[in-house]
Design a protein around this motif. Sequence first.
Motif, PDB file in Angstrom:
ATOM      1  N   THR A  95       0.831  -1.207   0.000  1.00  0.00           N
ATOM      2  CA  THR A  95       0.000   0.000   0.000  1.00  0.00           C
ATOM      3  C   THR A  95       0.863   1.254   0.000  1.00  0.00           C
ATOM      4  O   THR A  95       0.591   2.216  -0.728  1.00  0.00           O
ATOM      5  CB  THR A  95      -0.923   0.000   1.229  1.00  0.00           C
ATOM      6  OG1 THR A  95      -1.731  -1.174   1.209  1.00  0.00           O
ATOM      7  CG2 THR A  95      -1.816   1.238   1.231  1.00  0.00           C
ATOM      8  N   ALA A  96       1.909   1.237   0.834  1.00  0.00           N
ATOM      9  CA  ALA A  96       2.802   2.402   0.887  1.00  0.00           C
ATOM     10  C   ALA A  96       3.496   2.614  -0.453  1.00  0.00           C
ATOM     11  O   ALA A  96       3.688   3.760  -0.895  1.00  0.00           O
ATOM     12  CB  ALA A  96       3.834   2.201   1.997  1.00  0.00           C
ATOM     13  N   GLY A  97       3.891   1.519  -1.126  1.00  0.00           N
ATOM     14  CA  GLY A  97       4.544   1.636  -2.425  1.00  0.00           C
ATOM     15  C   GLY A  97       3.620   2.208  -3.482  1.00  0.00           C
ATOM     16  O   GLY A  97       4.012   3.085  -4.262  1.00  0.00           O
ATOM     17  N   ILE A  98       2.390   1.719  -3.505  1.00  0.00           N
ATOM     18  CA  ILE A  98       1.415   2.231  -4.481  1.00  0.00           C
ATOM     19  C   ILE A  98       1.141   3.708  -4.231  1.00  0.00           C
ATOM     20  O   ILE A  98       1.034   4.511  -5.164  1.00  0.00           O
ATOM     21  CB  ILE A  98       0.118   1.409  -4.410  1.00  0.00           C
ATOM     22  CG1 ILE A  98       0.394  -0.037  -4.863  1.00  0.00           C
ATOM     23  CG2 ILE A  98      -0.973   2.039  -5.263  1.00  0.00           C
ATOM     24  CD1 ILE A  98      -0.774  -0.967  -4.687  1.00  0.00           C
ATOM     25  N   ALA A  99       1.028   4.079  -2.958  1.00  0.00           N
ATOM     26  CA  ALA A  99       0.799   5.487  -2.615  1.00  0.00           C
ATOM     27  C   ALA A  99       1.977   6.351  -3.056  1.00  0.00           C
ATOM     28  O   ALA A  99       1.795   7.465  -3.590  1.00  0.00           O
ATOM     29  CB  ALA A  99       0.573   5.629  -1.116  1.00  0.00           C
ATOM     30  N   ALA A 100       3.197   5.839  -2.858  1.00  0.00           N
ATOM     31  CA  ALA A 100       4.386   6.592  -3.269  1.00  0.00           C
ATOM     32  C   ALA A 100       4.409   6.789  -4.785  1.00  0.00           C
ATOM     33  O   ALA A 100       4.719   7.879  -5.278  1.00  0.00           O
ATOM     34  CB  ALA A 100       5.642   5.862  -2.804  1.00  0.00           C
TER      35      ALA A 100
END
Length: 379
Positions: free
Chosen positions: A301-306
Amino acid sequence: MGWHAVDAVDDAVEATRRFLFPFNAVRWAKLALLVLLMGGGANAGVSVPTSPDARIGGVSGVAGELGTGTRTDAATLGNALSDLFAGASGDWLIVAAAVAAVVVVIGLSVASLSLRLVFYDALRTNEVRLWRPFLGRLRQAVGLFAASVALSAVATVPIALAVLAAVAAETPTGWGPIDSFAATAGSLPIGLAIAAGLVGSALVLLATLALRLTFEFVVPAMVLEDRGVIAGWRRVRQAIAGEWAELGAYLAVHFFVGVGIAVVSGTAFVIAGSAVVAVAGSALLLAAVPLGGLGALASTTAGIAAVAVVVTVAVATLVAVTLPVSVVTRSYLIAYEVATLGGIDPGLTLLHPDLDPDSTGADRDSTGADRDSTGPDRD
């Protein structure tokens, strides 16, 4: 005969310089907004279901439950009516959403065209104003939208019919009218088919030319003399009557001007895009380190948000970096078009005296002064 289309190339350079410089941040910000949002045309396609789908069933859907007379209890009747109205409600929601989408597209197109008229107002007054001219030009924008849709339809219908006939001749659609049309078109004698092709091609070329002249010549006339699109066409027709050589020269020179602008814009986009992509890629690499690697950018999730944040910032940056180039190129192209029109007919000179290289503010006639002080964009 003076070649106004050729002279306008240099005149537009000077007019653009005077229009954009000396640099003023507020003026450029307004022009950037206009260039970003204003449109050159409008075309709205509508695709709306013509009838509810088969699962509604109309009366027959209920009759299937009630026809025997043996299961007419209240529960069965309630279930049948519930299914009927649920299906109808779903289809009406689809129709309503489609209609709302069409209304929104038309509204945005009209607003975009009104902003285009505002840009011409800025060239006319040498003052960049937004809100009041936007509201004052909405009526003209509606007429311009209707004219552009009509001309676009005329230009595309012959092509669409030819493609439809060719496709349906190879693979029948199963719909009678289309298959019959394809069969009729395929059975035409070769001479008649060629004649129909020539007529269709001529119709497409004429409609395309009319659409171009509407936006390049008629729009300035509409803004200058506060006319509707039909009255503007009458005025432009008077101006270009008998000037066919001049019009041909304009179309040829405009082509090369457009190619030059495309090269400049494309080069700026490539250079800016390369820099933005390099910076965005570096940012993603740095973001991937604490997340555990590049794979985490797509699996967490953090990667997609980044990724979403970096892409959004990159796109916004690219637009912001290339927009000044678009302001210059669009200003020059429109200045070239209105300078050519003013050369063909001095009565249709749109450029403000301070922008027009062939005019000085002191010797501008009273008609031009009155026009500059009473236009719809005065605050």
